[in-house]
Design an enzyme around this catalytic site. Structure first.
Site, PDB file in Angstrom:
ATOM      1  CB  ALA A 219      -0.830   0.062   1.273  1.00 12.45           C
ATOM      2  CG  ASN A 222      -0.103   2.478  -4.289  1.00 15.83           C
ATOM      3  OD1 ASN A 222      -0.959   3.404  -3.771  1.00 15.83           O
ATOM      4  ND2 ASN A 222      -0.415   1.115  -3.986  1.00 15.83           N
ATOM      5  CB  CYS A 270       3.261  -2.396 -13.546  1.00 15.75           C
ATOM      6  SG  CYS A 270       3.946  -2.952 -15.120  1.00 15.75           S
ATOM      7  CG  ASP A 299     -12.303  -9.900 -14.392  1.00 15.04           C
ATOM      8  OD1 ASP A 299     -13.104  -8.969 -14.901  1.00 15.04           O
ATOM      9  OD2 ASP A 299     -12.348 -10.954 -14.085  1.00 15.04           O
ATOM     10  CB  SER A 305     -15.512 -13.182 -18.938  1.00 21.09           C
ATOM     11  OG  SER A 305     -15.747 -12.698 -20.304  1.00 21.09           O
ATOM     12  CG  ASP A 322     -13.144  -6.445 -17.914  1.00 20.71           C
ATOM     13  OD1 ASP A 322     -13.219  -5.951 -16.770  1.00 20.71           O
ATOM     14  OD2 ASP A 322     -13.888  -7.573 -18.285  1.00 20.71           O
ATOM     15  CG  HIS A 328       0.716  -6.018 -13.854  1.00 19.77           C
ATOM     16  ND1 HIS A 328       0.947  -4.662 -13.836  1.00 19.77           N
ATOM     17  CD2 HIS A 328       0.027  -6.533 -12.919  1.00 19.77           C
ATOM     18  CE1 HIS A 328       0.794  -4.370 -12.525  1.00 19.77           C
ATOM     19  NE2 HIS A 328       0.261  -5.364 -12.106  1.00 19.77           N
ATOM     20  CG  ASP A 351       0.155  -5.433  -8.416  1.00 22.11           C
ATOM     21  OD1 ASP A 351       1.064  -4.586  -8.646  1.00 22.11           O
ATOM     22  OD2 ASP A 351      -0.544  -5.859  -9.359  1.00 22.11           O
ATOM     23  CD  GLU A 440      -4.221 -21.304 -20.338  1.00 25.90           C
ATOM     24  OE1 GLU A 440      -5.044 -21.699 -20.360  1.00 25.90           O
ATOM     25  OE2 GLU A 440      -3.999 -19.975 -19.954  1.00 25.90           O
ATOM     26  CD  GLU A 445      -7.065 -23.658 -17.976  1.00 22.55           C
ATOM     27  OE1 GLU A 445      -7.533 -22.442 -17.851  1.00 22.55           O
ATOM     28  OE2 GLU A 445      -7.784 -24.260 -19.009  1.00 22.55           O
TER      29      GLU A 445
END
Length: 703
Positions: A219, A222, A270, A299, A305, A322, A328, A351, A440, A445
């Site tokens: 936190a 940033n 990033c 997302d 999605s 999105d 990233h 992150d 994948e 998966e």
């Protein structure tokens, strides 16, 4: 009765034993859970009935909160601290002190309390800093492999990967966690947090837990909520700060924040947030590394999605928040998860890039990589957000003027590619995708994906079954008036680069189309090209044309086209990325969408270091580079930095360079630390994006 008392910390001996010799500090820096060997206590009177007092340097230290420790010599206190008096000469008391493996980290005072029978007195002996200890088996951050500890705790330089999934590039980064002031700054970051301002005593007492400390750091790196270290910016100009691409390390950023009285440093993206967080966590003793996820999903509503909308010309429409970033960058730190159970121990995702709020604050993690791989998206912290970043499905829709939507593209394998980090002991790339998900397309998966959907309350159509009213309206609105693709595809196609694209030169491409059936086909092709950020957000349109292509029975046609330098030179962003889109429409058949991400290559610069590199002896460095443009440039600056080589960043103005002219700059370095060192060089210009390079040097001690 007055006592004259002082302490000899045996600093060199204890720093070596505690793996803290690299810190550029005169302070005593130790690691918890480990013996502090033979601190000698000299005094001018016989001392009996004494005890040691360890209050943390902070507000209202208390034994109940483990921020203050009192115990008699030769006794182990209830907190796990102990001290034993060793054989010593008259006037000197030799002690062996042991801190517990779960002690609060931070700056301590050491006091001697003396009960003379008539008077109770306290004498300040000194100060020391206590850190997490990856070498201690009982510490939550314990890491068993010594090579891993050398890399993830003691290595003060590294590599950050970026670019495109099919064109992965590497960039050197100076972590510099042992440089002067950096440990002080890292401790100051904790003291500036919202948690500390709300309740300093509780905040400090929680600093024995790497879960807590790492989340606070995510936190504070940033600036969004707490006036933290770095202010993010992804659009517009950077006139009021530094272009994120110009940073090559964390040291300059952290010192700037500290010296300007905690004013956020402008600007970061990033990889900057990840580089700074890696520095801070390593300086505190938490094993940490930098991770790059290619084709990383953002997302916003966590329905797993990623929906993209284009108009009939192929232009991206902003109907959803999105997005899919080319890459990233985040962090992983190594510690156990007492809150989740031992299965989830190991690497934890953190992150610091401010994307979404977590518990009301822009922070993310720690999320166990094992939880992410198994689809346990209900577990703390933010595992659902990270799961989506590596495992969401992508769906592309054409949005017609009558609000009808046609799904033209669906891909379950696009997101989360080539998840990368630097190898232990070398600068090569290691793929850690298997840590995040099963192969994948495999049955496992898809099972994990469906498990995650169920835990999130999302149906197979992407609608949430149990969400807030606001989010439900948002999700349903996306999916109204949508038409699924009908029929089998009748054409196929591909966009190809004819040659590696180099900045300053024309970009040559070929659109290849194939008729898959025997019927004659007329195809309407709409092609566009835009300069984009690495977040794939289009900024400036470069090219747009449309034409009809006729294909005979099972015919293949190749249509060459180019994007000239004059077309893109004023539109190109610092990211050097162009997105080319071709939308092919066929009567009585499914539309075909093709996309090509282009990353323009900069010319290389060469770095030569002459003679051996020895501590405290000058070495000459020669840097050669070429103006890649067909125009004169006059505003170049050469920057150089490297921990153990240059104490501050070096900047050299470069004279005027004619088109395609090569130039050589020489400067001197005087290494002040031995070992493997990384020298980074960066050529900065307003006419083109940074040209960067680095070289590894083996610096030998003074003979």
């Amino acid at each position: 009765l007055a006592y004259e008392t002082n302490i000899n910390w045996q600093s060199k001996l204890n720093k070596a034993a505690h793996h803290t010799s690299d810190y550029s500090s005169t302070e005593v820096i130790l690691r918890r859970g480990q013996i502090i060997t033979d601190p000698g206590l000299s005094h001018t009177a016989v001392i009996q009935n004494c005890c040691l007092l360890f209050p943390l340097a902070g507000p209202s230290p208390a034994e109940s909160q483990q921020t203050k420790v009192i115990f008699n010599l030769s006794d182990q206190g209830a907190s796990g601290w102990s001290a034993t008096q060793e054989h010593s000469e008259h006037g000197c008391m030799n002690l062996t002190i042991v801190s517990p493996a779960n002690a609060v980290i931070g700056r301590y005072k050491l006091k001697l309390q003396i009960d003379s029978g008539k008077k109770f007195s306290s004498v300040l002996l000194g100060h020391f800093v206590l850190l997490f200890n990856p070498w201690c088996p009982n510490d939550d951050v314990y890491m068993a492999n010594e090579k891993d500890r050398q890399e993830y705790v003691l290595n003060d330089s590294g590599i950050i990967f970026h670019g495109l999934e099919k064109y992965i590039q590497q960039e050197a980064w100076n972590y510099g966690q042992f440089e002067e002031d950096i440990l002080d700054i890292s401790l100051a970051i904790l003291d500036r947090s919202l948690n500390h301002r709300k309740d300093p005593s509780i905040d400090v007492s929680n600093r024995n837990n790497p879960i807590y400390v790492s989340r606070v750091i995510s936190a504070m790196v940033n600036s969004n909520d707490e006036k933290g270290v770095v202010e993010g910016k992804w659009n517009g100009k950077y006139c009021s700060g530094t272009n994120p691409l110009h940073w090559s390390g964390s040291v300059t950023i952290l010192r700037k924040w500290y010296r300007r009285r905690y004013k956020p440093v402008r600007y970061g993206q990033c990889w900057v947030f990840a580089g700074v967080m890696c520095t801070v966590l390593r300086s505190l003793g938490i094993p940490t590394r930098v991770i790059t996820n290619f084709n990383s999903a953002h997302d916003r509503n966590i329905n797993l999605s990623i929906d993209k909308y284009i108009d009939i010309s192929g232009k991206t429409l902003h109907l959803t928040e999105d997005s899919v970033w080319n890459f990233h960058v985040w962090n992983e730190s190594w510690f156990i998860r007492r809150d989740l159970g031992s299965f989830y121990d190991g690497w934890q995702v953190l992150d610091a890039t401010p994307q979404e709020r977590s518990k009301g604050i822009f922070q993310c993690g720690p999320a166990s990589t094992k939880a992410i791989k198994e689809g346990d998206v209900n577990l703390d912290y933010d595992s659902s957000f990270v799961f989506a970043a590596v495992n969401a499905d992508c769906v592309t829709w054409i949005h017609y003027s009558n609000k009808r939507k046609e799904r033209i593209y669906s891909n379950t394998r696009k997101i989360g590619k080539f998840i990368s980090t630097k190898a232990v002991g070398t600068n090569s790339r290691v793929d850690v995708t298997d840590n995040y998900k099963y192969p994948e397309g495999s049955l496992k998966e898809r099972q994990v994906y469906k498990k995650a959907l169920k835990l999130l309350g999302v149906s197979s159509t992407g609608r949430r079954t149990k969400v807030t009213r606001r989010r439900r309206r948002f999700s349903v609105a996306w999916r109204q008036n949508m038409t699924a693709p009908t029929g089998k595809p009748t054409i196929s196609g591909k966009l190809n680069l004819d040659a590696s694209p180099v900045i300053g030169q024309d970009i040559l491409l070929t659109l290849s189309l194939r008729n898959l059936i025997t019927d004659f086909k007329t195809i309407k092709v709409k092609l566009s090209a835009s300069a984009v950020l690495y977040t794939r957000k289009p900024k400036t349109e470069i090219l747009q044309w449309s034409r009809s292509i006729q294909l005979g029975s099972e015919e293949v046609k190749e249509i060459p086209f180019k994007i000239s330098y004059s077309q893109y030179k004023n539109a190109l962003m610092d990211d050097r990325k162009i997105l080319v889109t071709a939308l092919c429409e066929v009567r009585q058949g499914a539309s075909l969408l093709m996309e090509k991400d282009i990353l323009l290559q900069d010319p290389f610069l060469t770095i030569k270091v002459f003679g051996p590199t020895v501590v405290h002896k000058a070495a000459n460095v020669q840097v050669t580079f070429t103006n890649p443009l067909s125009e004169t440039v006059t505003d170049c600056v050469l920057r150089a930095e490297g921990s153990g080589l240059l104490k501050e960043q070096l900047q050299i103005n470069v004279a005027r360079m004619a088109p395609m002219e090569s130039s050589t700059i020489e400067f001197e370095i005087i290494p002040y630390k031995s070992g493997t060192r990384q020298l980074q060089v960066d050529l900065v210009s307003n006419h083109f994006s940074d040209i960067k390079g680095f070289v590894m040097l083996d610096v030998t001690p003074v003979q």
